[in-house]
Write a protein that holds these residues in place. Sequence first.
Motif: not given
Length: 173
Positions: A90-94, A136-142, A170-173
């Motif tokens: 999804p985009n945006p994603f959490m 490829i998965s991305w979890d919003g981490r550097d 990216l929408n972090t909690r």
Amino acid sequence: WRYNSLYNCLQENEGILSWDEGMDALEAVHMNCPWSAIYELNNRAIYVAINNNYDDIAYTDLENFDFTIYVGVPDQETTNSGNSTLKSFPNPFMDQTQIRFNLSVTEHIMLTVFDRSGRQVATLADEVFTDGEHSISWDGRDSSGNLLPSGIYLCSLKSGNNNQTIQVILNTR
């Protein structure tokens, strides 16, 4: 005709649309609707277009009711060559997004994430991929494993003479 059109759109896409594809489908059939909404079950969010304005999308995170308006959200895909396609969902994603691309030949690719200032924050792939579809998965981490702050990031795919970039939100909690 409106529901048939939306039904046919879903059938053609095997029932899977990104939020912006869903908004495009709703815009095609709108008739002075006060609002149109897309419910993103994976992302636990709602995207809303108000008063037929499909350029400024309101996004609400249903877990903590964060509310954001994406003004003039550009197309999610920018392509400089016909060799591959690059999308995220999804985009945006959490929690996580899937970066998808399709290669017409086997080749070395570099999949990199940049922040809005152009600073490289993560390398998701730097290897040879065969022709065909890949995800490829991305979890919003550097690259150090730190969760990045909410915002717009640029995901760049370099393969051969092809270079494509998409925006990932990216929408972090």
